[in-house]
Design an enzyme around this catalytic site. Structure first.
Site, PDB file in Angstrom:
ATOM      1  N   ASN A   1      44.511  23.698  25.402  1.00  0.00           N
ATOM      2  CA  ASN A   1      45.219  22.341  25.903  1.00  0.00           C
ATOM      3  C   ASN A   1      44.320  21.066  25.784  1.00  0.00           C
ATOM      4  O   ASN A   1      43.361  20.611  26.731  1.00  0.00           O
ATOM      5  CB  ASN A   1      45.792  22.801  27.034  1.00  0.00           C
TER       6      ASN A   1
ATOM      7  N   GLU B   1      49.719  17.338  35.451  1.00  0.00           N
ATOM      8  CA  GLU B   1      49.598  16.273  35.000  1.00  0.00           C
ATOM      9  C   GLU B   1      50.794  15.082  34.491  1.00  0.00           C
ATOM     10  O   GLU B   1      51.028  14.278  34.589  1.00  0.00           O
ATOM     11  CB  GLU B   1      48.413  16.213  33.616  1.00  0.00           C
TER      12      GLU B   1
ATOM     13  N   HIS C   1      53.239  21.307  32.670  1.00  0.00           N
ATOM     14  CA  HIS C   1      51.670  20.999  33.252  1.00  0.00           C
ATOM     15  C   HIS C   1      51.604  19.796  34.277  1.00  0.00           C
ATOM     16  O   HIS C   1      52.276  18.281  35.147  1.00  0.00           O
ATOM     17  CB  HIS C   1      50.933  20.619  32.194  1.00  0.00           C
TER      18      HIS C   1
ATOM     19  N   GLU D   1      48.126  27.356  37.747  1.00  0.00           N
ATOM     20  CA  GLU D   1      46.910  26.405  37.795  1.00  0.00           C
ATOM     21  C   GLU D   1      46.653  26.108  38.692  1.00  0.00           C
ATOM     22  O   GLU D   1      47.694  24.187  38.986  1.00  0.00           O
ATOM     23  CB  GLU D   1      46.882  25.331  36.661  1.00  0.00           C
TER      24      GLU D   1
ATOM     25  N   SER E   1      39.753  25.157  34.972  1.00  0.00           N
ATOM     26  CA  SER E   1      38.242  25.192  34.442  1.00  0.00           C
ATOM     27  C   SER E   1      37.603  26.461  33.898  1.00  0.00           C
ATOM     28  O   SER E   1      36.513  26.612  34.534  1.00  0.00           O
ATOM     29  CB  SER E   1      37.740  24.738  35.748  1.00  0.00           C
TER      30      SER E   1
ATOM     31  N   LYS F   1      44.989  18.606  25.490  1.00  0.00           N
ATOM     32  CA  LYS F   1      44.973  17.218  26.687  1.00  0.00           C
ATOM     33  C   LYS F   1      45.522  15.436  25.144  1.00  0.00           C
ATOM     34  O   LYS F   1      45.963  16.381  24.162  1.00  0.00           O
ATOM     35  CB  LYS F   1      44.382  17.139  27.731  1.00  0.00           C
TER      36      LYS F   1
ATOM     37  N   GLY G   1      40.004  20.498  35.534  1.00  0.00           N
ATOM     38  CA  GLY G   1      39.279  19.468  34.789  1.00  0.00           C
ATOM     39  C   GLY G   1      37.732  18.809  36.093  1.00  0.00           C
ATOM     40  O   GLY G   1      37.518  18.481  35.893  1.00  0.00           O
TER      41      GLY G   1
HETATM   42  P1  PGA Z   1      40.799  22.725  32.176  1.00  0.00           P
HETATM   43  O1  PGA Z   1      42.304  22.248  32.163  1.00  0.00           O
HETATM   44  O2  PGA Z   1      40.326  23.920  31.594  1.00  0.00           O
HETATM   45  O3  PGA Z   1      39.797  21.779  31.547  1.00  0.00           O
HETATM   46  O4  PGA Z   1      40.304  22.625  33.779  1.00  0.00           O
HETATM   47  C1  PGA Z   1      43.257  23.382  32.387  1.00  0.00           C
HETATM   48  C2  PGA Z   1      44.841  22.556  32.451  1.00  0.00           C
HETATM   49  O5  PGA Z   1      44.523  21.497  32.819  1.00  0.00           O
HETATM   50  O6  PGA Z   1      45.507  23.520  31.241  1.00  0.00           O
END
Ligand code: PGA
Length: 247
Positions: A9, A95, A93, A165, A210, A11, A171
């Site tokens: 992803n 976010e 997601h 998640e 992560s 983003k 992140g």
């Molecule tokens: P990350 O993000 O691997 O940077 O923690 C995962 C995601 O938001 O899908």
């Protein structure tokens, strides 16, 4: 038998140039026994569709509108992402939920339309740190799943993928322990079983938060974790290839 899936992803990162370099490195390393792909900003979808050639690499969008067409300035429809070559879309997601105020109702609407349209959906769920510390992680995830799946018929489940998640792991460099991740993916599967019976065994449940080349093997050897949704570590082709080797 559920096939493992490694889905990056990006983003709001990347560029045409970065995608071309990435795919030139990754295509020769693709595995037939593991599915893989990228969820990209809308503008990069047509280029990924070209670059992937005849491979089965997945082209995914990161979001899609809950509306079909019309006066919705700034939105992108299911028809548009399909035209851009996407076969999958992330839905809900964290976010999108936290920064763009997507509610469970909006996510349910998006999910219903996406599956009915024949696009595969990667439904994202997960608890915040506060909710985990209060001992409510499972309850929160089950509520998100229940609301998102409201009105969705068992016949549509072959196009559904779940991504668990935990918000506190996204992140942040903090990963859920392999035991906690497996426990949450297993309880999510059992919740889906309570709604749909044994169709739950066919659904892929990914872990995200992560994930990186150093922790992927430990996480994904668990029986209920069917792959990963990976943000930061999916931006560099060498990390993506290393994860593909270790999944
Ligand atoms: P990350 O993000 O691997 O940077 O923690 C995962 C995601 O938001 O899908």
């Amino acid at each position: 038998m559920r096939k493992k899936l490694l889905l990056g992803n990006w983003k709001m990162n990347g560029s045409l140039h970065a995608l071309r370099d990435f795919m030139a490195a990754v295509i020769p390393e693709l595995r037939s026994d593991v599915d893989s792909g990228l969820a990209l900003p809308f503008t990069l979808l047509p280029e990924l569709s070209n670059l992937k050639g005849g491979s089965n690499f997945i082209t995914a969008s990161q979001n899609v509108s809950q509306f079909e067409k019309g006066a919705y300035t700034g939105e992108i429809s299911l028809g548009m992402i399909r035209e851009a070559g996407a076969s999958h879309s992330l839905i809900g997601h964290s976010e999108r939920r936290a920064i763009f105020f997507e509610t469970d109702e909006i996510i349910n609407e998006k999910l219903k339309r996406t599956l009915a349209f024949g696009i595969n959906a990667v439904l994202c769920v997960g608890e915040t740190l506060e909710e985990r510390e209060a001992g409510r992680a499972k309850e929160v995830v089950e509520t998100q799943l229940g609301k998102a799946l409201n009105g969705i018929d068992v016949s549509m489940l072959d196009k559904l993928i779940i991504a668990y998640e935990p918000v506190w792991a996204i992140g942040t460099g903090k990963t859920a322990s392999a035991e906690d991740a497996e426990d949450m993916c297993l309880s999510s599967r059992e919740f889906i079983r309570s709604l749909y019976g044994n169709a739950a065994d066919e659904i892929r449940i990914l872990y995200g938060g992560s994930v990186n080349p150093a922790n992927i093997a430990e996480l994904f050897k668990n029986p209920n974790i069917d792959g990963g949704l990976v943000g930061g570590a999916s931006l560099k082709s060498e990390d993506f290839i290393a994860m593909l080797e270790r999944i």
